[in-house]
Design a protein around this motif. Structure first.
Motif, PDB file in Angstrom:
ATOM      1  N   ILE A  47       1.397  -1.333  -0.584  1.00 10.60           N
ATOM      2  CA  ILE A  47      -0.179  -0.210  -0.352  1.00 10.60           C
ATOM      3  C   ILE A  47       0.945   1.214   0.138  1.00 10.60           C
ATOM      4  O   ILE A  47       1.626   1.193   0.702  1.00 10.60           O
ATOM      5  N   ALA A  48       0.724   2.559  -1.059  1.00  4.78           N
ATOM      6  CA  ALA A  48       1.152   3.817  -0.678  1.00  4.78           C
ATOM      7  C   ALA A  48       0.657   4.185  -0.304  1.00  4.78           C
ATOM      8  O   ALA A  48      -0.765   4.808  -0.554  1.00  4.78           O
ATOM      9  N   GLY A  49       1.080   4.481   0.959  1.00  4.59           N
ATOM     10  CA  GLY A  49       0.397   6.113   1.833  1.00  4.59           C
ATOM     11  C   GLY A  49      -0.283   7.426   0.971  1.00  4.59           C
ATOM     12  O   GLY A  49       0.629   8.065   0.485  1.00  4.59           O
ATOM     13  N   HIS A  50      -0.907   7.760   1.757  1.00  2.00           N
ATOM     14  CA  HIS A  50      -1.678   8.932   1.147  1.00  2.00           C
ATOM     15  C   HIS A  50      -2.365   8.434  -0.647  1.00  2.00           C
ATOM     16  O   HIS A  50      -1.961   7.338  -0.501  1.00  2.00           O
ATOM     17  N   GLY A  51      -2.450   9.800  -0.689  1.00  2.00           N
ATOM     18  CA  GLY A  51      -2.632  10.083  -2.582  1.00  2.00           C
ATOM     19  C   GLY A  51      -4.475  10.492  -2.535  1.00  2.00           C
ATOM     20  O   GLY A  51      -4.474  10.869  -1.647  1.00  2.00           O
ATOM     21  N   ALA A  52      -5.222  10.353  -3.499  1.00  2.00           N
ATOM     22  CA  ALA A  52      -6.392  10.468  -3.556  1.00  2.00           C
ATOM     23  C   ALA A  52      -6.768  12.183  -3.319  1.00  2.00           C
ATOM     24  O   ALA A  52      -7.291  12.844  -2.412  1.00  2.00           O
ATOM     25  N   GLY A  53      -5.525  12.798  -3.099  1.00  2.00           N
ATOM     26  CA  GLY A  53      -6.627  14.456  -3.014  1.00  2.00           C
ATOM     27  C   GLY A  53      -5.238  14.361  -1.528  1.00  2.00           C
ATOM     28  O   GLY A  53      -5.242  15.947  -1.540  1.00  2.00           O
ATOM     29  N   ASP A  54      -4.435  13.973  -1.128  1.00  2.00           N
ATOM     30  CA  ASP A  54      -3.998  13.542   0.227  1.00  2.00           C
ATOM     31  C   ASP A  54      -2.349  14.445  -0.141  1.00  2.00           C
ATOM     32  O   ASP A  54      -2.083  12.455   0.111  1.00  2.00           O
ATOM     33  N   PRO A  55      -1.893  15.168  -0.191  1.00  2.00           N
ATOM     34  CA  PRO A  55      -0.143  14.348  -0.344  1.00  2.00           C
ATOM     35  C   PRO A  55       0.522  13.910   0.397  1.00  2.00           C
ATOM     36  O   PRO A  55       1.458  14.039   0.515  1.00  2.00           O
ATOM     37  N   GLY A  56      -0.355  14.316   2.335  1.00  2.00           N
ATOM     38  CA  GLY A  56       1.016  13.462   3.305  1.00  2.00           C
ATOM     39  C   GLY A  56       1.392  14.666   3.429  1.00  2.00           C
ATOM     40  O   GLY A  56       1.788  15.818   3.002  1.00  2.00           O
ATOM     41  N   ALA A  57       2.918  14.498   3.881  1.00  2.00           N
ATOM     42  CA  ALA A  57       3.570  14.981   3.969  1.00  2.00           C
ATOM     43  C   ALA A  57       4.525  16.280   2.900  1.00  2.00           C
ATOM     44  O   ALA A  57       4.687  15.192   2.261  1.00  2.00           O
ATOM     45  N   VAL A  58       4.769  17.119   3.637  1.00  2.00           N
ATOM     46  CA  VAL A  58       5.627  17.850   2.228  1.00  2.00           C
ATOM     47  C   VAL A  58       6.950  18.353   3.001  1.00  2.00           C
ATOM     48  O   VAL A  58       7.266  18.444   3.722  1.00  2.00           O
ATOM     49  N   GLY A  59       7.716  18.105   1.603  1.00  2.00           N
ATOM     50  CA  GLY A  59       8.946  18.388   2.469  1.00  2.00           C
ATOM     51  C   GLY A  59      10.171  18.777   1.338  1.00  2.00           C
ATOM     52  O   GLY A  59      10.343  18.409   0.539  1.00  2.00           O
ATOM     53  N   VAL A  61       2.126  -4.515   3.788  1.00  2.00           N
ATOM     54  CA  VAL A  61       2.857  -3.734   4.282  1.00  2.00           C
ATOM     55  C   VAL A  61       2.689  -2.499   3.464  1.00  2.00           C
ATOM     56  O   VAL A  61       2.282  -1.857   2.308  1.00  2.00           O
ATOM     57  N   GLU A  62       2.608  -1.149   4.810  1.00  2.00           N
ATOM     58  CA  GLU A  62       2.017   0.697   3.544  1.00  2.00           C
ATOM     59  C   GLU A  62       3.467   0.965   4.007  1.00  2.00           C
ATOM     60  O   GLU A  62       4.303   0.955   5.223  1.00  2.00           O
ATOM     61  N   ILE A  63       3.811   1.540   2.884  1.00  2.00           N
ATOM     62  CA  ILE A  63       4.662   2.998   2.132  1.00  2.00           C
ATOM     63  C   ILE A  63       4.407   4.414   2.816  1.00  2.00           C
ATOM     64  O   ILE A  63       3.461   4.723   2.729  1.00  2.00           O
ATOM     65  N   HIS A  64       5.646   4.614   4.137  1.00  2.00           N
ATOM     66  CA  HIS A  64       5.543   6.579   4.082  1.00  2.00           C
ATOM     67  C   HIS A  64       6.723   6.822   4.082  1.00  2.00           C
ATOM     68  O   HIS A  64       6.686   6.192   4.535  1.00  2.00           O
ATOM     69  N   PHE A  65       6.529   7.969   4.340  1.00  2.00           N
ATOM     70  CA  PHE A  65       7.155   9.176   4.596  1.00  2.00           C
ATOM     71  C   PHE A  65       7.685  10.451   5.990  1.00  2.00           C
ATOM     72  O   PHE A  65       6.300  10.764   5.726  1.00  2.00           O
ATOM     73  N   ASN A  66       8.350  10.025   6.827  1.00  2.00           N
ATOM     74  CA  ASN A  66       7.876  10.630   8.247  1.00  2.00           C
ATOM     75  C   ASN A  66       8.343  12.373   7.817  1.00  2.00           C
ATOM     76  O   ASN A  66       8.833  12.492   7.448  1.00  2.00           O
ATOM     77  N   ALA A  67       7.985  13.195   9.033  1.00  2.00           N
ATOM     78  CA  ALA A  67       8.623  14.389   9.243  1.00  2.00           C
ATOM     79  C   ALA A  67       7.957  14.896  10.139  1.00  2.00           C
ATOM     80  O   ALA A  67       7.617  13.984  11.370  1.00  2.00           O
ATOM     81  N   ALA A  68       8.217  15.824  10.490  1.00  2.00           N
ATOM     82  CA  ALA A  68       8.604  16.620  12.487  1.00  2.00           C
ATOM     83  C   ALA A  68      10.070  16.901  12.282  1.00  2.00           C
ATOM     84  O   ALA A  68      10.048  16.751  13.819  1.00  2.00           O
ATOM     85  N   ALA A  69      11.121  16.834  11.568  1.00  2.00           N
ATOM     86  CA  ALA A  69      11.889  16.715  12.196  1.00  2.00           C
ATOM     87  C   ALA A  69      12.734  18.203  11.644  1.00  2.00           C
ATOM     88  O   ALA A  69      13.881  18.476  12.450  1.00  2.00           O
ATOM     89  N   TYR A  70      11.770  18.699  10.876  1.00  2.00           N
ATOM     90  CA  TYR A  70      12.424  20.543  10.570  1.00  2.00           C
ATOM     91  C   TYR A  70      13.818  20.768  10.321  1.00  2.00           C
ATOM     92  O   TYR A  70      14.032  22.412  10.787  1.00  2.00           O
ATOM     93  N   ASP A  71      14.487  19.590   9.407  1.00  2.00           N
ATOM     94  CA  ASP A  71      15.409  20.083   9.331  1.00  2.00           C
ATOM     95  C   ASP A  71      15.317  20.354   7.730  1.00  2.00           C
ATOM     96  O   ASP A  71      16.064  19.174   7.221  1.00  2.00           O
ATOM     97  N   THR A  72      15.450  21.270   7.299  1.00  2.00           N
ATOM     98  CA  THR A  72      15.255  21.928   5.832  1.00  2.00           C
ATOM     99  C   THR A  72      16.756  22.744   5.093  1.00  2.00           C
ATOM    100  O   THR A  72      16.885  22.010   4.409  1.00  2.00           O
ATOM    101  N   GLY A  73      17.141  22.717   6.390  1.00  2.00           N
ATOM    102  CA  GLY A  73      18.523  23.040   6.000  1.00  2.00           C
ATOM    103  C   GLY A  73      20.161  21.963   5.868  1.00  2.00           C
ATOM    104  O   GLY A  73      20.692  22.163   5.163  1.00  2.00           O
TER     105      GLY A  73
END
Ligand SMILES: [Zn+2]
Length: 238
Positions: free
Chosen positions: A6-18, A72-84
């Motif tokens: 299963i690919a997490g999110h989609g169908a209009g929900d982008p999930g986390a962005v970064g 198995v469902e695939i996701h990518f995490n967020a809230a590391a707040y390290d864009t630099g």
């Protein structure tokens, strides 16, 4: 063995962005990379990528996870707040249901990812995830939600850009080793199938006891259609 990806999110929900990425795109890309490799070891089904399993189940649709030995469902995490980028990778974790008896497969996957440079954040039990609660909690089918790395950590994403093929390999070999699956001839991998368009209806008629949900592509006789309508009528008290 039958495995559902299963690919997490989609169908209009982008999930986390970064870092210029949307989670829903990354999960779909990685599921494809895994499916190609995993189909050498197992019968792989990919949940319809035009849908988001979470909103699909939340809307009340049924899904028969019992057809599969592992999900198995695939996701990518967020809230590391390290864009630099601070030179430190935040890493991977895998979420499983509290009723899961063990996690040797998931530990194997995390070790493989660690070897690629993803910090191992461990296997964590969660009781508040809808897809997992339906799959494992209600239907008893083993389920793993892989948070590959952090989409909003520049170091994670840089590593991922360089290693996504190896990430697919790491997840595949973790599953194969964890379940003791043997590769079949590379010339003849198992076919990769998509969940059928009638999956929700198939599950519903079976759950309600209107039809057994088998042989979906075969024609029905008039008598069989009458019987199904009759059973539905009985349920409705007509
Ligand atoms: Zn997610």
């Amino acid at each position: 063995m039958k495995i559902l990806l299963i690919a997490g999110h989609g169908a209009g929900d982008p999930g986390a962005v970064g870092n210029g990425y949307r989670e829903a795109d990354l999960t779909r890309e990685l599921v494809k990379l895994i499916a190609t490799r995993l189909s050498k070891y197992a019968n792989v089904t990919v949940f319809d990528i035009s849908k988001d399993m979470y909103s699909y189940l939340k809307a009340g649709n049924g899904f028969n996870f019992k057809e599969y030995g592992y999900v198995v469902e695939i996701h990518f995490n967020a809230a590391a707040y390290d864009t630099g980028g601070d030179g430190k990778v935040t890493g991977s974790e895998i979420l499983i249901h509290p009723q899961e008896s063990g996690y040797s497969v998931e530990a194997e996957i995390l070790q493989n990812l660690q070897a690629l440079g993803y910090a191992n954040r461990g296997v964590k039990r969660r009781n508040n995830l809808l897809n997992m609660n339906i799959c494992k909690g209600r239907q008893g089918v083993s389920y793993a939600l892989i948070e590959v790395c952090f989409i909003d950590d520049r170091d994670d994403i840089r590593l991922y850009e360089r290693t996504k093929e190896q990430v697919a390999e790491a997840i595949t070999s973790g599953i194969a080793k964890g379940f003791g699956l043997q590769a079949i001839s590379a010339e003849l991998p198992h076919p990769i199938t998509n969940t059928p368009w009638y999956n929700d209806a198939q599950w519903w008629v079976k759950e309600l006891g209107i039809a057994d949900g088998t042989r979906p592509e075969e024609p029905a006789t008039r008598a069989e259609v009458w019987q199904m309508l009759y059973r539905l009528g009985q349920k409705l008290g007509l």
